[in-house]
Design a protein around this motif. Sequence first.
Motif, short mmCIF file in Angstrom:
data_model
loop_
_atom_site.label_atom_id
_atom_site.label_comp_id
_atom_site.label_asym_id
_atom_site.label_seq_id
_atom_site.Cartn_x
_atom_site.Cartn_y
_atom_site.Cartn_z
N GLY A 1 0.79 -1.22 0.00
CA GLY A 1 0.00 0.00 0.00
C GLY A 1 0.82 1.27 0.00
O GLY A 1 0.33 2.34 0.38
N ILE A 2 2.08 1.19 -0.43
CA ILE A 2 2.94 2.37 -0.48
C ILE A 2 3.34 2.62 -1.93
O ILE A 2 3.41 1.69 -2.74
CB ILE A 2 4.19 2.21 0.41
N PRO A 3 3.61 3.88 -2.30
CA PRO A 3 3.89 4.18 -3.71
C PRO A 3 5.28 3.78 -4.16
O PRO A 3 6.18 3.54 -3.35
CB PRO A 3 3.74 5.71 -3.75
N ILE A 4 5.45 3.68 -5.47
CA ILE A 4 6.77 3.46 -6.07
C ILE A 4 7.60 4.72 -5.86
O ILE A 4 7.19 5.82 -6.23
CB ILE A 4 6.63 3.15 -7.58
N LYS A 5 8.77 4.57 -5.26
CA LYS A 5 9.61 5.73 -4.96
C LYS A 5 10.89 5.74 -5.79
O LYS A 5 11.38 6.81 -6.15
CB LYS A 5 9.96 5.74 -3.46
N THR A 6 11.43 4.57 -6.06
CA THR A 6 12.66 4.49 -6.85
C THR A 6 12.51 3.41 -7.91
O THR A 6 11.56 2.62 -7.89
CB THR A 6 13.88 4.14 -5.96
N ALA A 7 13.46 3.35 -8.85
CA ALA A 7 13.43 2.35 -9.91
C ALA A 7 13.46 0.94 -9.36
O ALA A 7 12.91 0.01 -9.95
CB ALA A 7 14.60 2.58 -10.87
N LYS A 8 14.11 0.73 -8.20
CA LYS A 8 14.21 -0.61 -7.62
C LYS A 8 12.89 -1.09 -7.02
O LYS A 8 12.75 -2.27 -6.71
CB LYS A 8 15.30 -0.64 -6.55
N ASP A 9 11.93 -0.19 -6.85
CA ASP A 9 10.62 -0.58 -6.34
C ASP A 9 9.74 -1.19 -7.42
O ASP A 9 8.68 -1.75 -7.12
CB ASP A 9 9.89 0.63 -5.75
N ALA A 10 10.14 -1.06 -8.69
CA ALA A 10 9.28 -1.46 -9.79
C ALA A 10 10.02 -2.38 -10.76
O ALA A 10 11.25 -2.46 -10.75
CB ALA A 10 8.76 -0.23 -10.53
#
Length: 424
Positions: free
Chosen positions: A225-234
């Motif tokens: 439930g937290i947003p994508i913050k960096t490229a490594k999150d996606a």
Amino acid sequence: MSHESTYVPKSALAKWFESRLPIAGMVHSSFIAYPVPRNLNYFWTFGAILSFMLIAQIVTGVFLAMHYVSDSKLAFESVESIMRDVNYGWLLRYLHANGASMFFIAVYIHIFRGMYYGSYKAPREILWILGVVIFVLMMATAFMGYVLPWGQMSFWGATVITNLFSAIPVVGDTIVSLLWGGYSVGNPTLNRFFALHYLLPFMIAGVVGLHVWALHVVGQNNPAGIPIKTAKDAVPFTPYATIKDLFATVLFMMFFAWFVFYLPNYLGHSDNYIPADPAVTPAHIVPEWYFLPFYAILRAIPDKLGGVLAMGGAIVVLAFLPWLDTSRVRSAAYRPLYRQFFWIFVIVCLLLGWLGAKPAEGGYVIASQICTALYFAYFLVVLPLLGLFETPKPLPTSILESVTKAKGGSGIPAGAAAAPSTKG
């Protein structure tokens, strides 16, 4: 995270076409390079499953419409003719009839997943409301489709449900007359329902397009439930999400095929194999299983208008969910108290479905009234108050952290870190 297209045409023809109608670039940015949270589980595959089911329903419906006769004297015989005389007509009919049930199984899982993980919270309110609109259109389409075989349950189901509109003050009788096309359910009613049943799936497809568009604007939610913050999150949508979607869709198709080939009439009603007879009322009139929770709510209220308002309110209240839930934390994974109330709500919905199939008498009515009160209490009492008093668990600082803590490793798929440009 940026969602701009990184598509570069290779050939001169592709460049010429892309400069005039950038379909390839749109597909590339939306379904190939589009960044999705790396922690998505298999509950997020039901969007792809629903897309498959919508296409399957439209395709089989178009072929069935080529042979169906929307005449009250011929409709039942035309359906039997499709089953017996049309090449693979039995398969088309069973795919379409059971496909409606599969569609609702998938959409109910999709809705409960959204509720569990808080996918309706800002900035996804419009996305959620569009989903509710799709659900309402699905219910209207399924109801009208159930009338078309013109069996006993089709006829009397249409009579009971359309009569409910007469409870609406001032305009109720006018609405019923428009639906009937006369003074009772008959041939004009069948023609109206056939036309609308054919039209509404294309309306659903249009709203699904808006739903997907809204999803790509605000981005996908995820189990944390937290947003994508960096490229490594996606990770890129293709291949990571597409392979998972394809695998889940194949499994769902196997489940679908099991009903089509082994239990084709299990989810239907035997009375619908009896031609419609206005002079003979079935002993127990029930809608299809996916309407039963709302049917139980309708019958729980002794007043006709009150029952109609309660049944409609049970659907409309879903659209207000983004504002009824006051908690700032999205995912139930970090809301221990909410998680308990959520599963109680799921049990209540299942009980309502069971009660909707029972006679409206004695203890069944009392149980329906209790479950109806609990259903609305969840939205109007529990969710607004729970956000004020509940103490959620600490959230991870990033999606990557939630993955590494769960798996005890890096959580980075091989090659994902080497393609940061695909994530914007």
